[in-house]
Design a protein around this motif. Structure first.
Motif, PDB file in Angstrom:
ATOM      1  N   MET A   1      27.446 -11.508   8.471  1.00  0.00           N
ATOM      2  CA  MET A   1      26.325 -10.860   7.778  1.00  0.00           C
ATOM      3  C   MET A   1      25.009 -11.200   8.493  1.00  0.00           C
ATOM      4  N   THR A   2      24.234 -10.169   8.812  1.00  0.00           N
ATOM      5  CA  THR A   2      22.929 -10.464   9.442  1.00  0.00           C
ATOM      6  C   THR A   2      21.835 -10.490   8.370  1.00  0.00           C
ATOM      7  N   LEU A   3      21.045 -11.543   8.468  1.00  0.00           N
ATOM      8  CA  LEU A   3      19.947 -11.672   7.500  1.00  0.00           C
ATOM      9  C   LEU A   3      18.725 -10.932   8.003  1.00  0.00           C
ATOM     10  N   ASN A   4      18.105 -10.179   7.130  1.00  0.00           N
ATOM     11  CA  ASN A   4      16.838  -9.560   7.512  1.00  0.00           C
ATOM     12  C   ASN A   4      15.738 -10.602   7.324  1.00  0.00           C
ATOM     13  N   THR A   5      15.202 -11.083   8.411  1.00  0.00           N
ATOM     14  CA  THR A   5      14.221 -12.169   8.300  1.00  0.00           C
ATOM     15  C   THR A   5      12.794 -11.648   8.159  1.00  0.00           C
ATOM     16  N   VAL A   6      12.644 -10.327   8.260  1.00  0.00           N
ATOM     17  CA  VAL A   6      11.280  -9.791   8.144  1.00  0.00           C
ATOM     18  C   VAL A   6      11.023  -9.370   6.690  1.00  0.00           C
ATOM     19  N   TRP A   7      10.031  -9.951   6.112  1.00  0.00           N
ATOM     20  CA  TRP A   7       9.688  -9.627   4.722  1.00  0.00           C
ATOM     21  C   TRP A   7       8.729  -8.441   4.669  1.00  0.00           C
ATOM     22  N   ALA A   8       9.024  -7.543   3.756  1.00  0.00           N
ATOM     23  CA  ALA A   8       8.022  -6.507   3.474  1.00  0.00           C
ATOM     24  C   ALA A   8       7.062  -7.084   2.442  1.00  0.00           C
ATOM     25  N   GLU A   9       5.899  -6.466   2.341  1.00  0.00           N
ATOM     26  CA  GLU A   9       4.950  -6.863   1.296  1.00  0.00           C
ATOM     27  C   GLU A   9       5.639  -6.786  -0.072  1.00  0.00           C
ATOM     28  N   ILE A  10       5.501  -7.827  -0.885  1.00  0.00           N
ATOM     29  CA  ILE A  10       6.134  -7.819  -2.206  1.00  0.00           C
ATOM     30  C   ILE A  10       5.308  -6.912  -3.131  1.00  0.00           C
ATOM     31  N   PRO A  11       5.919  -5.935  -3.771  1.00  0.00           N
ATOM     32  CA  PRO A  11       5.117  -4.984  -4.557  1.00  0.00           C
ATOM     33  C   PRO A  11       4.604  -5.564  -5.874  1.00  0.00           C
ATOM     34  N   MET A  12       3.553  -4.936  -6.318  1.00  0.00           N
ATOM     35  CA  MET A  12       2.954  -5.303  -7.604  1.00  0.00           C
ATOM     36  C   MET A  12       3.788  -4.693  -8.735  1.00  0.00           C
ATOM     37  N   SER A  13       3.891  -5.385  -9.860  1.00  0.00           N
ATOM     38  CA  SER A  13       4.631  -4.806 -10.993  1.00  0.00           C
ATOM     39  C   SER A  13       3.841  -3.635 -11.574  1.00  0.00           C
ATOM     40  N   ASP A  14       4.542  -2.768 -12.285  1.00  0.00           N
ATOM     41  CA  ASP A  14       3.858  -1.627 -12.908  1.00  0.00           C
ATOM     42  C   ASP A  14       2.847  -2.105 -13.950  1.00  0.00           C
ATOM     43  N   THR A  15       3.202  -3.184 -14.672  1.00  0.00           N
ATOM     44  CA  THR A  15       2.263  -3.696 -15.687  1.00  0.00           C
ATOM     45  C   THR A  15       0.959  -4.104 -15.012  1.00  0.00           C
ATOM     46  N   ALA A  16       1.083  -4.811 -13.897  1.00  0.00           N
ATOM     47  CA  ALA A  16      -0.132  -5.254 -13.206  1.00  0.00           C
ATOM     48  C   ALA A  16      -0.930  -4.058 -12.691  1.00  0.00           C
ATOM     49  N   LYS A  17      -0.199  -3.047 -12.193  1.00  0.00           N
ATOM     50  CA  LYS A  17      -0.893  -1.844 -11.691  1.00  0.00           C
ATOM     51  C   LYS A  17      -1.703  -1.181 -12.797  1.00  0.00           C
ATOM     52  N   ASN A  18      -1.159  -1.217 -13.998  1.00  0.00           N
ATOM     53  CA  ASN A  18      -1.828  -0.555 -15.128  1.00  0.00           C
ATOM     54  C   ASN A  18      -2.865  -1.442 -15.801  1.00  0.00           C
ATOM     55  N   THR A  19      -3.123  -2.614 -15.252  1.00  0.00           N
ATOM     56  CA  THR A  19      -4.048  -3.548 -15.905  1.00  0.00           C
ATOM     57  C   THR A  19      -5.330  -3.630 -15.096  1.00  0.00           C
ATOM     58  N   LYS A  20      -6.374  -2.992 -15.615  1.00  0.00           N
ATOM     59  CA  LYS A  20      -7.639  -2.994 -14.860  1.00  0.00           C
ATOM     60  C   LYS A  20      -8.782  -3.310 -15.796  1.00  0.00           C
ATOM     61  N   ASN A  21      -9.501  -4.389 -15.498  1.00  0.00           N
ATOM     62  CA  ASN A  21     -10.690  -4.731 -16.279  1.00  0.00           C
ATOM     63  C   ASN A  21     -11.905  -4.265 -15.478  1.00  0.00           C
ATOM     64  N   PRO A  22     -12.558  -3.174 -15.905  1.00  0.00           N
ATOM     65  CA  PRO A  22     -13.626  -2.608 -15.065  1.00  0.00           C
ATOM     66  C   PRO A  22     -14.802  -3.557 -14.849  1.00  0.00           C
ATOM     67  N   ILE A  23     -15.074  -4.454 -15.811  1.00  0.00           N
ATOM     68  CA  ILE A  23     -16.224  -5.360 -15.631  1.00  0.00           C
ATOM     69  C   ILE A  23     -15.916  -6.326 -14.494  1.00  0.00           C
ATOM     70  N   ARG A  24     -14.769  -6.986 -14.592  1.00  0.00           N
ATOM     71  CA  ARG A  24     -14.403  -7.945 -13.539  1.00  0.00           C
ATOM     72  C   ARG A  24     -14.308  -7.223 -12.194  1.00  0.00           C
ATOM     73  N   GLY A  25     -13.731  -6.019 -12.227  1.00  0.00           N
ATOM     74  CA  GLY A  25     -13.568  -5.261 -10.985  1.00  0.00           C
ATOM     75  C   GLY A  25     -14.917  -5.010 -10.322  1.00  0.00           C
ATOM     76  N   LEU A  26     -15.879  -4.586 -11.130  1.00  0.00           N
ATOM     77  CA  LEU A  26     -17.205  -4.247 -10.610  1.00  0.00           C
ATOM     78  C   LEU A  26     -17.911  -5.489 -10.064  1.00  0.00           C
ATOM     79  N   LEU A  27     -17.853  -6.574 -10.834  1.00  0.00           N
ATOM     80  CA  LEU A  27     -18.625  -7.758 -10.452  1.00  0.00           C
ATOM     81  C   LEU A  27     -18.001  -8.489  -9.259  1.00  0.00           C
ATOM     82  N   THR A  28     -16.684  -8.351  -9.093  1.00  0.00           N
ATOM     83  CA  THR A  28     -16.093  -9.042  -7.939  1.00  0.00           C
ATOM     84  C   THR A  28     -16.134  -8.170  -6.690  1.00  0.00           C
ATOM     85  N   ALA A  29     -16.319  -6.845  -6.887  1.00  0.00           N
ATOM     86  CA  ALA A  29     -16.344  -5.967  -5.705  1.00  0.00           C
ATOM     87  C   ALA A  29     -17.620  -6.167  -4.883  1.00  0.00           C
TER      88      ALA A  29
END
Ligand SMILES: Cc1ncc(COP(=O)(O)O)c(C=O)c1O
Length: 417
Positions: A1-29
């Motif tokens: 068995m050959t191991l794939n040693t290259v990692w792809a970017e680990i995806p964000m969960s759907d819950t996290a994708k749907n979680t947006k606090n516009p105040i924090r987003g604005l102030l940290t941007a």
């Protein structure tokens, strides 16, 4: 068995994708770069609803003494029960019972949470699941929508009408409710509006809730923080037939937002909330309750003699600041402040038609003002009201005055010819 040693970017969960606090987003941007040079003036922060930023509004000494005492006792360093220490729950029941109006809480009706934010999450999750709907105010505290959307709850917004003292559009509220609706969320006194509703208006909302058999979540983080001539009415104390989940916390009144103590209190005048209380017990087990040292100090924090003088000072300071901001804003062409009656905010409407092309909307105003004058406000559109800005009135008067001098200079620079 050959191991794939290259990692792809680990995806964000759907819950996290749907979680947006516009105040924090604005102030940290950060600021949006502009063609003009960046201001080198010191930053003025009127954006964060944190009353401790400038040090002029200090946590009462009585609160600090209670905390010292309980820190030193070594009794507040362990885990507590998930719903809160009994001493804290009993303190809440004692403080918020209102026997004259038929409100008699026991400690079992109270649930400790991680700040008011955690309390909103508990109340919302206890009543609503994926596919359900909840009514929330517009303009309103951004976390309501953030939390609802994150959980797949349909957040239906009812309008608060600036010309009508930010009262809710009752006909619209009534029309938004259907069989999926599990709660009407109200916030009084309001962030961002700085309004304090009349008894009659709260009764009108209770009547809508009763008609549809829907409980109310009443966010009262700014309870008692009202200006001269105003009376604060707690929704639970007015409700004879509708269950109310009251949200509260220490953050604003006791000036300790970082201590992260909030609560949900269940008012159940018609005895239909036993499952919801069981739900709150289940949900509290996820985080196992907030900071136990602060919970131990809650009886002293609530009932210490210092409270009356502290609240008077806080209300007086905020009211003076509110009047100053209102006067200054109304003297500037293109701006109009809506007179606040409480809380820590003034909403100012602006007329984009009087400004040049660089100020077309709320986002332009926010970024350009920050870039050119180093004054940070929050754009009203993140609360749901376009062509407005929210000003936090907790900073010292001289800072607020300086901010409005800069805003005036800024406006003059950007008027259309
Ligand atoms: C209306 C309202 N509810 C709840 C909260 C959240 O409170 P906390 O900071 O204790 O999480 C805030 C904070 O600004 C608020 O304005």
């Amino acid at each position: 068995m050959t191991l794939n040693t290259v990692w792809a970017e680990i995806p964000m969960s759907d819950t996290a994708k749907n979680t947006k606090n516009p105040i924090r987003g604005l102030l940290t941007a950060g600021v949006r770069p502009q063609s003009t040079p960046r201001s080198t003036k010191s930053i003025i922060n009127m954006s964060m609803g944190d009353p401790t930023v400038y040090g002029n509004l200090k946590t009462p000494v009585g609160v600090l003494e209670a905390m010292h005492k309980h820190l030193d006792s070594y009794k507040g360093h362990g885990y507590g029960p998930a719903t809160g220490l009994n001493v804290a729950r009993q303190a809440l029941a004692d403080k918020y019972s209102d026997p004259e109006n038929g409100v008699n809480y026991t400690s079992d009706d109270t649930f400790l949470a991680t700040g008011g934010s955690g309390a909103i999450e508990l109340a919302m999750a206890a009543l609503c699941g994926t596919g359900d709907s909840i009514l929330i105010p517009r303009p309103g505290f951004t976390l309501y929508k953030t939390q609802a959307v994150s959980r797949g709850i349909d957040a239906r917004e009812y309008d608060l009408l600036p010309e009508n003292n930010w009262q809710a559009d009752l006909a619209q509220m009534d029309s938004l409710i259907d069989s999926t609706t599990k709660a009407i969320l109200i916030n009084n006194p309001s962030n961002p509006c700085g309004s304090n509703w009349s008894k009659q208006h709260i009764l009108d909302i209770i009547a809508i809730a009763e008609k549809h058999r829907v409980p109310i979540i009443s966010d009262e983080m700014y309870e008692q923080l009202v200006f001269s001539g105003q009376v604060f009415y707690s929704t639970a104390s007015l409700s004879k037939n509708v269950p109310v989940l009251t949200i509260g916390g220490l953050a604003k009144i006791h000036l300790v937002p970082g201590w992260r103590i909030g609560w949900v209190i269940v008012h159940d005048p018609i005895n239909v909330m036993n499952s919801v209380k069981a739900a709150l017990v289940n949900l509290c087990a996820i985080l196992n309750g907030p900071n136990t040292t602060v919970q131990l100090a809650m009886p002293e924090i609530f009932f210490g003699d210092f409270n009356a003088a502290h609240l008077d000072f806080l209300k007086k300071t905020l009211e003076e600041n509110a009047r100053l901001v209102e006067k200054k804003a109304n003297s500037i062409k293109g701006l109009r402040a809506i007179t606040p009656q409480g809380a820590m905010y003034v909403m100012i409407l602006f007329d984009p038609d009087v400004f040049d092309d660089s100020i077309n909307n709320d986002s332009d105003l926010f970024h350009t003002l920050l870039w050119e004058e180093n004054v940070e406000i929050l754009p009203g559109d993140i609360f749901g009201l376009k062509n407005s800005m929210r000003i936090v009135i907790a900073p010292p008067k001289e800072i607020l005055a300086e901010a409005f001098d800069r805003i005036e200079t800024f406006c003059k620079r950007h008027y259309k010819n």
